[in-house]
Every structure is written in structure tokens, then in C-alpha cells.
Motif scaffolding. Structure first.
Motif, mmCIF file in Angstrom:
data_model
loop_
_atom_site.group_PDB
_atom_site.id
_atom_site.type_symbol
_atom_site.label_atom_id
_atom_site.label_comp_id
_atom_site.label_asym_id
_atom_site.label_seq_id
_atom_site.Cartn_x
_atom_site.Cartn_y
_atom_site.Cartn_z
ATOM 1 N N LYS A 244 -21.833 59.051 -58.116
ATOM 2 C CA LYS A 244 -23.249 59.002 -57.770
ATOM 3 C C LYS A 244 -23.471 59.516 -56.349
ATOM 4 O O LYS A 244 -22.531 59.609 -55.547
ATOM 5 C CB LYS A 244 -23.776 57.563 -57.907
ATOM 6 N N LEU B 297 -18.407 59.741 -67.381
ATOM 7 C CA LEU B 297 -18.918 59.591 -68.745
ATOM 8 C C LEU B 297 -19.680 60.866 -69.095
ATOM 9 O O LEU B 297 -20.692 61.182 -68.462
ATOM 10 C CB LEU B 297 -19.828 58.374 -68.860
ATOM 11 N N SER C 24 -32.344 58.032 -64.550
ATOM 12 C CA SER C 24 -31.271 57.643 -63.633
ATOM 13 C C SER C 24 -31.907 56.960 -62.436
ATOM 14 O O SER C 24 -32.960 57.398 -61.950
ATOM 15 C CB SER C 24 -30.478 58.860 -63.158
ATOM 16 N N TYR D 155 -21.764 52.127 -61.409
ATOM 17 C CA TYR D 155 -20.881 53.285 -61.578
ATOM 18 C C TYR D 155 -19.878 53.372 -60.426
ATOM 19 O O TYR D 155 -20.123 52.839 -59.328
ATOM 20 C CB TYR D 155 -21.705 54.563 -61.589
ATOM 21 N N SER E 266 -22.052 47.299 -68.006
ATOM 22 C CA SER E 266 -21.532 47.941 -66.805
ATOM 23 C C SER E 266 -20.771 49.213 -67.176
ATOM 24 O O SER E 266 -20.424 49.427 -68.342
ATOM 25 C CB SER E 266 -20.598 46.991 -66.058
ATOM 26 N N TYR E 267 -20.503 50.017 -66.179
ATOM 27 C CA TYR E 267 -19.702 51.230 -66.413
ATOM 28 C C TYR E 267 -18.352 50.856 -67.022
ATOM 29 O O TYR E 267 -17.867 51.531 -67.950
ATOM 30 C CB TYR E 267 -19.497 51.971 -65.094
ATOM 31 N N THR E 268 -17.731 49.799 -66.499
ATOM 32 C CA THR E 268 -16.415 49.375 -66.998
ATOM 33 C C THR E 268 -16.484 49.013 -68.476
ATOM 34 O O THR E 268 -15.611 49.400 -69.272
ATOM 35 C CB THR E 268 -15.894 48.185 -66.178
ATOM 36 N N THR F 180 -17.634 50.329 -56.649
ATOM 37 C CA THR F 180 -18.786 50.728 -57.459
ATOM 38 C C THR F 180 -20.057 50.717 -56.616
ATOM 39 O O THR F 180 -20.116 50.096 -55.543
ATOM 40 C CB THR F 180 -18.978 49.785 -58.665
ATOM 41 N N LEU G 150 -16.881 52.219 -70.469
ATOM 42 C CA LEU G 150 -15.629 52.971 -70.539
ATOM 43 C C LEU G 150 -14.664 52.334 -71.541
ATOM 44 O O LEU G 150 -13.992 53.035 -72.307
ATOM 45 C CB LEU G 150 -14.988 53.051 -69.157
ATOM 46 N N ILE H 105 -26.652 51.525 -68.512
ATOM 47 C CA ILE H 105 -25.302 51.451 -67.933
ATOM 48 C C ILE H 105 -25.451 51.373 -66.415
ATOM 49 O O ILE H 105 -26.144 52.201 -65.806
ATOM 50 C CB ILE H 105 -24.474 52.690 -68.324
ATOM 51 N N TYR H 106 -24.811 50.384 -65.784
ATOM 52 C CA TYR H 106 -24.979 50.182 -64.348
ATOM 53 C C TYR H 106 -23.619 50.003 -63.668
ATOM 54 O O TYR H 106 -22.581 49.900 -64.319
ATOM 55 C CB TYR H 106 -25.870 48.966 -64.077
ATOM 56 N N TRP I 110 -9.823 54.519 -65.294
ATOM 57 C CA TRP I 110 -11.078 54.045 -64.717
ATOM 58 C C TRP I 110 -11.521 55.026 -63.634
ATOM 59 O O TRP I 110 -10.724 55.506 -62.837
ATOM 60 C CB TRP I 110 -10.883 52.660 -64.105
#
Length: 623
Positions: A521, A494, A549, A516, A468-470, A533, A473, A513-514, A490
Motif C-alpha cells: 500500500k 493478492l 480502496s 495489508y 484480514s489480509y492474512t 501491516t 491469503l 479485506i483489511y 505471507w
């Protein structure tokens, strides 16, 4: 059994001409397992461009009389009439001197001697010819009796010739060569002006000659790989039941919600703008900063004053004054251009929008996915391939103003379905290139990047890491915060460097990576249950960066309407898009492949402008 084997051997050696011209493609000769040796004795017509050449002169063969027995016939000689005449020239000159010498000096004798020209000795020309169908070149052998060698020797000369394929007498890279006995066409070259006259031209210089750079081996190889990827992408979609849909290049909607757009208008002509003569003269100044020129003027002025004070030589002072005058002229032209731009802009704004060709503000599209959705919600699974535009002025090796996208949209699907499809799609492309472009990939490994084939294999065999994005990060924060002593919150974007670090250093394989942050987006991506998200994803590949993407798009009209309002978008321009949610809404998802970056990854080059046939970037659209 023997007859079947003989028949198979006969079929394997058969050559077929290109259906729409009477010639044989060189790849059908040179890409055989034996290099074309089995075709020796075949008569063919080939066409192509000379890559390199060599002329070998023959020594004249003397005519020997009487060197045989009394009962033996006079030996035959291969000496031509021209060579016989050449051997008699000294004798003729002696006769002329004897006849004219006692009489005195006569102009006639000089004319006779001047008129006896020594013909050039016979020679053989060896040409390396390419027709663009493959990496390898065919050695073409032409005798000087067919045409003057000077017409053939220059690089870039185009020829169409006919002859017999024979085993090469000299062992080297070529096992087969064409012995020419008929010339159908010669396209000569103005060598003094030919851009590729030098043997090696750097890739960045070749960008100035896009119309002719495909004749180089590197660019031709890249274009064949690009063609293979194009075919592979469409093959994947057709094999899985997707339908091809052509989406518009002109649009009234902001398909991304961020980034600079190219606006399309016809108001410049209607505003009465007329280009003054001097504007043409300074067209080449696009991208030159007025501030830089003014600074140069100041520096040159100081230099002139210093030369005057030090009583320097007159030549140096005159040169400095001349240089200063040119800089002042350039600054004046740039100032005039800026004023003209301002006036033109004011004129355009004074014209009513109703007078424009389109009644609403219209742009070159940055993405085709919104339009593709409408057909996915009727046809099921669809795809599109075409140019997309972004007016960012950034100088980046991975960005151009016009880039091609391969976009896929799936009805009745969610985020996970799009991710799985994109995973399979990317692996299919890598496998296709390796299986269908072996000679081109061999050239890439030898001349560009020896690890490139291994990287494609790695994508095929890898199980992509999904985070995940988290999580992404957190992985970045562990490294970055130690280096710069700054806390990363947060929601931070990226960067390209962050994504590359994840794939290259941390996971050492492709990463998906999912989920976001919704601010990162486009507005149409589906909001997740956490309210923070959205259901979006990126696929990042080592040494390539982000190639794909994708997202699951919002099917709930209330949430989509709220997003449009929050961003201040003109709702009337998106009514058609909202209609898809009002009438028979369905969950759907899709993705976009940065096609040019995929070509860049497959070939190992480093600048996207070297893999686009006619690249457009800030200040440069010369074709």
C-alpha cells in the motif's frame, strides 16, 4: 372529492416544455404508466434523431363521376390536384400524338412527352425518434406533402417537428404517436459516411466513433446510468455533511508511490523539436513493434525467393514483390521514428529544468487523496470527483490511462469508520440506480445481462464479509497450493484473480479485506502496531472485483518521515504533507471508488472503455 380527483387527473396529464428550448422531452411522454396514452390530443414540439424509418405509399384514389342519384349532390373526393392531373396524362399524350402524327416526326412532340413527368405517389413516413432522454422511442408520422420522404428516412437524421399526439392505430410497442403538421428543422445525414449506418455495430468498433456512439441505445443507456451514479454519489456525500473540494490534476508528488506516471513538460518545444512531414504519415504506427515488422520482412523475402525458384506465375511474383517493398518501407519509417525519439529525449535532457514551465518535475495525478487530506484537516469531511491517470501500458478490460475516481476523506476518524462509510456508500449507489433508472435497467436485463439487477439487489441486502489480509491469503493458499504445488509466502500480492475468487467462489458476497502488508500500500497509510501491516482495506464485489480502496492515513510525523526516507522519495516535495502532522495533526481516514468500474458493474458490460465517454488507453487518444 370528484373535483379534487379531476384536478389531480388534469395535473397528471399536463406536459411542460424544457425550460431552455421550446420542446418536450420524450421521457415525459413515454415513461408514463400508460405509455403516454393520456396525452392524446396534446400539441407538442419534439426533437430527436431517427433510429429507424419506414415509408408506406398510398394507392391513388380514382375520381368517379356520376356515381350518385339524380337528387344527390356530387360526392366530394379527397383527390389532390396533382392526382387529377396525373389521371389526365394519358389523355394529353393521345392529343399530342394525334396532332403531331400526321405532320411527321418533330422534336417538339418528344419535348412535350418528356416534359410530362409522373409525380411520385403520395406516401406516409413512420419514424422511430429518440432524443436520448430515455430508452423508448416515439413514433412520428409525417405525410409526404410536408417534405420529401428522402430527407427523413436515413438513420441519424435530426428533426424538430410539431403536431398532435394521437393513439397509435397499429397495436404494437407504441400506444401513442405524433401526427406531424409542421416541420421546424431537418438535419440530413451523409449516409455513405455515417458510422452508424449499419443497424448493429459491435461495441469494440464503436470505440472508434466515440463522438457519435452515444446515439446507440446501449451507449445512451450506459451514459444515463453513469449520470445517475454521479448524482447518487454526490447526493450521499451532501446528505451526510461532506463538502466538495476540487483537487489539482497537476501535482509534484507521487500520490501512490508505485505505478507509471505521466510527466508534464513544456521542454519539447523549447528543445527545438520540429515534426518532419513523414512523422505525420507514421503517427498511426504507435503500438506497432519494429521486431514484428522485421520478422514480416524476412518472411516476405523468403516467399519472393521461393516464387522465383519455382518459376511461379508473374502476377503472384509481382504481388509478393510489391508486398515486400511496402513492408520494407514500413520498417524504415519505424526505425526513423525510434531514432527521432532518442534524439528528442537527448535534447530535452540537455535543456535545464529551470527552463521548464514548472520548476519541479510535475505529473498528472494518480490520486487526489493526499490533497484532499489537507482540506479534511480544516473542513472536517470532504470529497472530490475527477480524472486520475496512470501510464501503465497493460491491456486490461478494467484499466484505462484516464479513469475517474470518487474520493472521500473524513477527519477525526479511524479505519473502522472509513469501512463503515464505504459500506453504506456502495449500497446507496446500487439502490439509487435500481430506484431511479428502472427503464434503463430493464434494457440492461434484456440486452446485456439478465442477472444484473439481481446482483445490485444482492449488494444492497448482503452483510459484507470482513477478513484480514492474512485470513484472505490462507483461504487462497488452501486452493492454490494444491493446484500448482507451490508455497505462497505471507506478503505476496493478492492478484485480481485472487480477489475475485474470494468474492465469487468462497464467500459468494462482497468481501472487505483489511490490514495489508505495508509494502502493498502507499507510504502514507497508517502503520499498525505489529509493524508489518497497515490500516488499509479493499471492497471486492462478485463479478466486479475491487471497487473501493481505502485507508486510515498516518498522523504521526516521525513514522511518516521514516516511510518517505525508506522509499527514497524527495522529501522537499512532501514538506507540505508533513506540515499537516506538524501543525494540529489528527487521525483521519478515507477511500476511493473506482467510478468507471462501478458503472461497469451496474451495466453488466465487460470492458471499461465502453462506459467511459472518451476512453484513453495505450496508443489511443484520438479526441
Amino acid at each position: 372529492m370528484e373535483s379534487e380527483q379531476a384536478m389531480a387527473a388534469t395535473v397528471s396529464t399536463q406536459l411542460t416544455t424544457f425550460k431552455y428550448s421550446n420542446r418536450v422531452l420524450l421521457k415525459t411522454i413515454l415513461e408514463r404508466r400508460d405509455g403516454g396514452l393520456e396525452l392524446a390530443g396534446e400539441r407538442v414540439v419534439v426533437g430527436g434523431w431517427v433510429k429507424s424509418s419506414k415509408e408506406v405509399r398510398k394507392e391513388p384514389v380514382p375520381l368517379i363521376v356520376g356515381d350518385h342519384g339524380p337528387d344527390e349532390p356530387e360526392p366530394r373526393s379527397d383527390v389532390s390536384c396533382v392526382e387529377i392531373l396525373q389521371s389526365r396524362i394519358p389523355f394529353l399524350r393521345a392529343i399530342v400524338k394525334v396532332l403531331a402524327g400526321s405532320v411527321g416526326h418533330y422534336p417538339l412532340r418528344e419535348k412535350l412527352e418528356a416534359g410530362v413527368h409522373k409525380p411520385p405517389p403520395p406516401s406516409t413516413v413512420f419514424l422511430k425518434v429518440s432524443d436520448g432522454s430515455c430508452v423508448a422511442t416515439l413514433q412520428v408520422v409525417v405525410e409526404s406533402s410536408l417534405t420529401p420522404p428522402c430527407q427523413l428516412l436515413h438513420t441519424g437524421t435530426c428533426i424538430i417537428v410539431e403536431g398532435l399526439l394521437q393513439q397509435s392505430l397499429v397495436h404494437g410497442t407504441n400506444v401513442i404517436e405524433l401526427r406531424v403538421d409542421k416541420i421546424h428543422h431537418i438535419g440530413t445525414v451523409d449516409y455513405s459516411k455515417y458510422s452508424l449506418a449499419k443497424k448493429r455495430v459491435p461495441l469494440d468498433k464503436l470505440r472508434d466513433f466515440c463522438h457519435i456512439r452515444a446515439r446507440t441505445t446501449t451507449v445512451a443507456t450506459v451514459m444515463r446510468i453513469r449520470n445517475a451514479l454521479d448524482f447518487a454519489a454526490q447526493t450521499f456525500c451532501q446528505n451526510h455533511g461532506f463538502l466538495s473540494v476540487q483537487v489539482p490534476i497537476l501535482t509534484t508528488t507521487d500520490c501512490k508511490g508505485f505505478g507509471e506516471k505521466f510527466q508534464v513538460t513544456s521542454l519539447f518545444g523549447k528543445a527545438g523539436e520540429k515534426e518532419e512531414p513523414h512523422h505525420k504519415a507514421i503517427a498511426e504506427l504507435e503500438g506497432v513493434s519494429l521486431d514484428v515488422i522485421k520478422a514480416a520482412v524476412k518472411e516476405k523475402s523468403n516467399l519472393v525467393e521461393e516464387l522465383k525458384r519455382t518459376d511461379s506465375n508473374k502476377e503472384a511474383l509481382d504481388a509478393a514483390v510489391q508486398d515486400l517493398r511496402k513492408a520494407n518501407e514500413l520498417a524504415s519509417q519505424l526505425e526513423a521514428r525510434e531514432k527521432t525519439k532518442l534524439k528528442t529525449s537527448q535534447k530535452v535532457h540537455n535543456v535545464k529544468s529551470s527552463e521548464d514551465f514548472f520548476s519541479s518535475p510535475t505529473y498528472l495525478t494518480g490520486s487526489g487523496r493526499m490533497h484532499l487530506e489537507s482540506y479534511a484537516c480544516a473542513l472536517g469531511n470532504v470529497y472530490s470527483f475527477g480524472p486520475r491517470f496512470q501510464a501503465d501500458k497493460e491491456e486490461s478490460p478494467k484499466h484505462a490511462a484516464e479513469m475517474w475516481m470518487f474520493e472521500v476523506e473524513l477527519a477525526f476518524s479511524q479505519l473502522e469508520d472509513a469501512i463503515n462509510c464505504a459500506d453504506d456508500f456502495l449500497k446507496f449507489l446500487c439502490k439509487w440506480v435500481l430506484e431511479n433508472c428502472p427503464e434503463d435497467m430493464k434494457f440492461v436485463s434484456q440486452r446485456i445481462d439478465k442477472t444484473r439487477a439481481d446482483r445490485l439487489h444482492s449488494v444492497i441486502s448482503s452483510s459484507f464479509e470482513r477478513i484480514s489480509y492474512t485470513e484472505a491469503l490462507d483461504a487462497i493458499k488452501k486452493v492454490t497450493e494444491k493446484k500448482i504445488d507451490t508455497k505462497i509466502e505471507w506478503g505476496a500480492a493478492l492478484t485480481e484473480a485472487d480477489l475475485s475468487y474470494l468474492a465469487d467462489e468462497i464467500y459468494k458476497k462482497p468481501v472487505i479485506i483489511y490490514n495489508y502488508p505495508k509494502e502493498a500500500k502507499p507510504f502514507y497509510v497508517r502503520l499498525n502496531d505489529d509493524g508489518k501491516t497497515v490500516a488499509a482495506f479493499d471492497i471486492v464485489v462478485p463479478k466486479a472485483g475491487k471497487l473501493i480502496s481505502g485507508s486510515q492515513n498516518e498522523e504521526r510525523i516521525t513514522i511518516l518521515t521514516t516511510s518517505v526516507k525508506e522509499l527514497g522519495l524527495a522529501r522537499e516535495q512532501y514538506e507540505w504533507y508533513l506540515d499537516l502532522r506538524r501543525h494540529g495533526t489528527v487521525k483521519h481516514s478515507g477511500f476511493s471508488l473506482e467510478f468507471d468500474l462501478m458503472v461497469l458493474f451496474s451495466t453488466g458490460l465487460t470492458d471499461v472503455r465502453d462506459v467511459i465517454p472518451f476512453p484513453r488507453s495505450y496508443g489511443k487518444a484520438n479526441y
